[in-house]
Design a protein around this motif. Sequence first.
Motif, mmCIF file in Angstrom:
data_model
loop_
_atom_site.group_PDB
_atom_site.id
_atom_site.type_symbol
_atom_site.label_atom_id
_atom_site.label_comp_id
_atom_site.label_asym_id
_atom_site.label_seq_id
_atom_site.Cartn_x
_atom_site.Cartn_y
_atom_site.Cartn_z
ATOM 1 N N ALA A 113 0.826 -1.204 0.000
ATOM 2 C CA ALA A 113 0.000 0.000 0.000
ATOM 3 C C ALA A 113 0.863 1.258 0.000
ATOM 4 N N LEU A 114 1.918 1.271 0.810
ATOM 5 C CA LEU A 114 2.797 2.432 0.858
ATOM 6 C C LEU A 114 3.571 2.588 -0.451
ATOM 7 N N ALA A 115 4.025 1.470 -1.007
ATOM 8 C CA ALA A 115 4.677 1.522 -2.320
ATOM 9 C C ALA A 115 3.745 2.116 -3.359
ATOM 10 N N GLY A 116 2.474 1.767 -3.268
ATOM 11 C CA GLY A 116 1.488 2.285 -4.206
ATOM 12 C C GLY A 116 1.329 3.790 -4.125
ATOM 13 N N GLU A 117 1.520 4.365 -2.938
ATOM 14 C CA GLU A 117 1.447 5.819 -2.802
ATOM 15 C C GLU A 117 2.548 6.491 -3.615
ATOM 16 N N VAL A 118 3.744 5.932 -3.557
ATOM 17 C CA VAL A 118 4.851 6.498 -4.327
ATOM 18 C C VAL A 118 4.638 6.261 -5.821
ATOM 19 N N GLU A 119 4.175 5.073 -6.173
ATOM 20 C CA GLU A 119 3.928 4.767 -7.587
ATOM 21 C C GLU A 119 2.946 5.753 -8.204
ATOM 22 N N SER A 120 1.920 6.121 -7.453
ATOM 23 C CA SER A 120 0.921 7.068 -7.969
ATOM 24 C C SER A 120 1.547 8.419 -8.273
ATOM 25 N N VAL A 121 2.466 8.867 -7.410
ATOM 26 C CA VAL A 121 3.132 10.150 -7.643
ATOM 27 C C VAL A 121 4.084 10.052 -8.834
ATOM 28 N N LEU A 122 4.822 8.947 -8.930
ATOM 29 C CA LEU A 122 5.764 8.782 -10.035
ATOM 30 C C LEU A 122 5.052 8.793 -11.382
ATOM 31 N N ARG A 123 3.836 8.316 -11.426
ATOM 32 C CA ARG A 123 3.097 8.221 -12.682
ATOM 33 C C ARG A 123 2.219 9.439 -12.939
ATOM 34 N N GLY A 124 2.134 10.345 -11.967
ATOM 35 C CA GLY A 124 1.191 11.441 -12.052
ATOM 36 C C GLY A 124 1.806 12.767 -12.448
ATOM 37 N N PRO A 125 0.984 13.824 -12.438
ATOM 38 C CA PRO A 125 1.437 15.141 -12.895
ATOM 39 C C PRO A 125 2.360 15.852 -11.916
ATOM 40 N N ASP A 126 2.461 15.360 -10.683
ATOM 41 C CA ASP A 126 3.297 16.020 -9.681
ATOM 42 C C ASP A 126 4.687 15.389 -9.572
ATOM 43 N N LEU A 127 5.079 14.628 -10.580
ATOM 44 C CA LEU A 127 6.358 13.923 -10.536
ATOM 45 C C LEU A 127 7.519 14.876 -10.306
ATOM 46 N N SER A 128 7.605 15.941 -11.052
ATOM 47 C CA SER A 128 8.747 16.845 -10.941
ATOM 48 C C SER A 128 8.821 17.475 -9.549
ATOM 49 N N ASP A 129 7.687 17.903 -9.021
ATOM 50 C CA ASP A 129 7.681 18.482 -7.672
ATOM 51 C C ASP A 129 8.194 17.488 -6.646
ATOM 52 N N PHE A 130 7.750 16.238 -6.748
ATOM 53 C CA PHE A 130 8.193 15.216 -5.807
ATOM 54 C C PHE A 130 9.694 14.975 -5.923
ATOM 55 N N LEU A 131 10.202 14.849 -7.145
ATOM 56 C CA LEU A 131 11.620 14.563 -7.339
ATOM 57 C C LEU A 131 12.494 15.683 -6.787
ATOM 58 N N HIS A 132 12.031 16.907 -6.842
ATOM 59 C CA HIS A 132 12.792 18.030 -6.293
ATOM 60 C C HIS A 132 12.863 17.978 -4.765
ATOM 61 N N GLN A 133 11.982 17.218 -4.132
ATOM 62 C CA GLN A 133 11.954 17.125 -2.673
ATOM 63 C C GLN A 133 12.276 15.725 -2.154
#
Length: 275
Positions: free
Chosen positions: A132-152
């Motif tokens: 379930a926790l892995a799925g939270e990260v997967e959703s961000v990696l595949r979504g529109p907020d990828l760049s924001d997440f990678l910067h943090q």
Amino acid sequence: MSVYWVGDVQGCDAPLGRLLDEVDFSPSRDALYVLGDLVNRGPASEQVLRRLMAMGSAVQCVLGNHDLHLLAVAAGAGRLKPMDTLDGILNAADRPALLDWLRHQRMAIWEHGVLMVHAGVLPSWTVAQTLALAGEVESVLRGPDLSDFLHQMYGNEPAAWREDLTGVDRLRVIVNALTRLRFCSAAGKMEFASKEGADAAPAGFMPWFDVPGRQTADVTVAFGHWSTLGLLKRRDVWALDTGCVWGGCLSAMRLNADGQRELIQVKCEQAQRPR
């Protein structure tokens, strides 16, 4: 049908090709799971990705720290390091397709009775919680907020999991556990400075898989990441990073149709020298 789990490839396409040839791997018949760090430090990261992409649904991968580093560099959220060998992907004509395929891979997989991650699982996490926790990260990696997440994404804090964590702190703990973990305390506090073998644990820490009461101790966890640990074949853990990029072996575990498991290894050319 045979099922294969393979440790860190790290851009070493030639050994991967030899291993697949040796076992007569067929995408129409067999299944391959790659335990992260598909790219970097080896000489042919772009060829590794193209090879895996071409095998379609026969291949599933979990992402490692080097794979996330590639995504971060490509997004302008990270900088190339002296030992990086990612230019072949970053300058490739098919760069968009390679990166898009990579960010749609998994952070954790549970199939065939095996939990697959790149580095480790915190001792308080069950299989279901890990997925379930892995799925939270997967959703961000595949979504529109990828760049924001990678910067943090980068950072060592928080160093322990709490259920009330939110936002980037929550995601960072999940990423660090799944892609960077080697040692942690009995209470689950992670330690990131030490990169030696299991017998070199800092005071107060131990290999994550030896923490008493670990919630995943009743299943097999397959992982890579820890080349100085070496091959480990226990009922509860398979450590399959055997230092291919350093001139060791590329290691795979095979599950045969009769239920028997066997180790397969091919020798690797040394692509990097440890500092």
